[in-house]
Each structure stands twice: as C-alpha cells, then as structure tokens.
Design a protein around this motif. Structure first.
Motif, short mmCIF file in Angstrom:
data_model
loop_
_atom_site.label_atom_id
_atom_site.label_comp_id
_atom_site.label_asym_id
_atom_site.label_seq_id
_atom_site.Cartn_x
_atom_site.Cartn_y
_atom_site.Cartn_z
N VAL A 36 -39.11 -1.06 -40.17
CA VAL A 36 -38.50 0.27 -40.17
C VAL A 36 -39.54 1.31 -39.79
N ALA A 37 -39.06 2.51 -39.54
CA ALA A 37 -39.93 3.69 -39.36
C ALA A 37 -39.23 4.84 -40.06
N SER A 38 -40.01 5.77 -40.57
CA SER A 38 -39.41 6.96 -41.17
C SER A 38 -39.13 7.98 -40.07
N TYR A 39 -38.32 8.96 -40.41
CA TYR A 39 -38.06 10.05 -39.48
C TYR A 39 -39.39 10.71 -39.09
N GLY A 40 -40.28 10.87 -40.07
CA GLY A 40 -41.58 11.47 -39.81
C GLY A 40 -42.46 10.61 -38.92
N ASP A 41 -42.40 9.27 -39.11
CA ASP A 41 -43.17 8.37 -38.25
C ASP A 41 -42.78 8.57 -36.78
N ILE A 42 -41.49 8.61 -36.54
CA ILE A 42 -41.00 8.79 -35.17
C ILE A 42 -41.38 10.17 -34.66
N GLY A 43 -41.23 11.17 -35.51
CA GLY A 43 -41.59 12.53 -35.11
C GLY A 43 -43.05 12.64 -34.70
N ARG A 44 -43.94 12.04 -35.49
CA ARG A 44 -45.37 12.06 -35.14
C ARG A 44 -45.61 11.31 -33.83
N ARG A 45 -44.89 10.26 -33.60
CA ARG A 45 -45.06 9.47 -32.38
C ARG A 45 -44.70 10.28 -31.14
N ILE A 46 -43.65 11.08 -31.23
CA ILE A 46 -43.17 11.77 -30.03
C ILE A 46 -43.46 13.28 -30.05
N GLY A 47 -44.03 13.79 -31.14
CA GLY A 47 -44.42 15.18 -31.17
C GLY A 47 -43.35 16.18 -31.58
#
Length: 94
Positions: A19-30
């Motif tokens: 899984v990934a958190s919403y924040g993990d994805i956000g950090r990945r894509i800015g």
C-alpha cells in the motif's frame, strides 16, 4: 500530463500486497495528500484504489467499504483493522 495522471501512474505501480498513503503518493508527485484524495475520486475502477490508505494504515471507506476485503485477498499485512504500514508500505525505486 496532469497530476491526476501522475496519481494514476503512482497507484498502478503499487504491487498487490503493498500500500501507499495519500501522503506517500503526494510526496512522490509533488502535491498534497488532499489533492491525491481528490484525484483518486476521479479515477476509474481499473485503478487499485484499495492500495491507497490513510497515514495510520486505515483503509479507505469508499466503494461500500470493500477495501479491507480486497486488501485481505492480496495478503496485505494487517494489524487488526489497519494495514501494517511498516511491513506493507510500497517504496518506489528512483
């Protein structure tokens, strides 16, 4: 490419059982986690939405609460009703 496309690509890269958190994805894509949540609501059902969870491992409650069942079907590590983020968090390669 829009940030919605970036969210789609990030989610599609999460393998079954992770899984990934919403924040993990956000950090990945800015972008921020709320923007990720908004983008997730615009994606179609072909994206494994259940692999995106809250930072504390709580599964999403959308789609009639199906996320825990889908995560269980993929043998995602759990701690009670939450995903075990230490064991299940997806880490993208650079």
């Amino acid at each position: 490419m829009s940030f919605i496309d970036d969210v789609r690509e990030a989610v599609l890269a999460i393998p079954a059982g992770s899984v990934a958190s919403y924040g993990d994805i956000g950090r990945r894509i800015g972008v921020g986690p709320r923007q990720v949540g908004r983008a997730m609501s615009l994606l179609d059902g072909n994206v494994p939405w259940w692999r995106v969870v809250h930072a504390d491992g709580t599964p999403s409650t959308c789609h009639d609460g199906q996320a825990p069942e889908l995560l269980g079907g993929e043998a995602t590590p759990m701690r009670g009703t939450r995903v075990d983020m230490q064991r299940a968090r997806h880490r993208w390669t650079p």
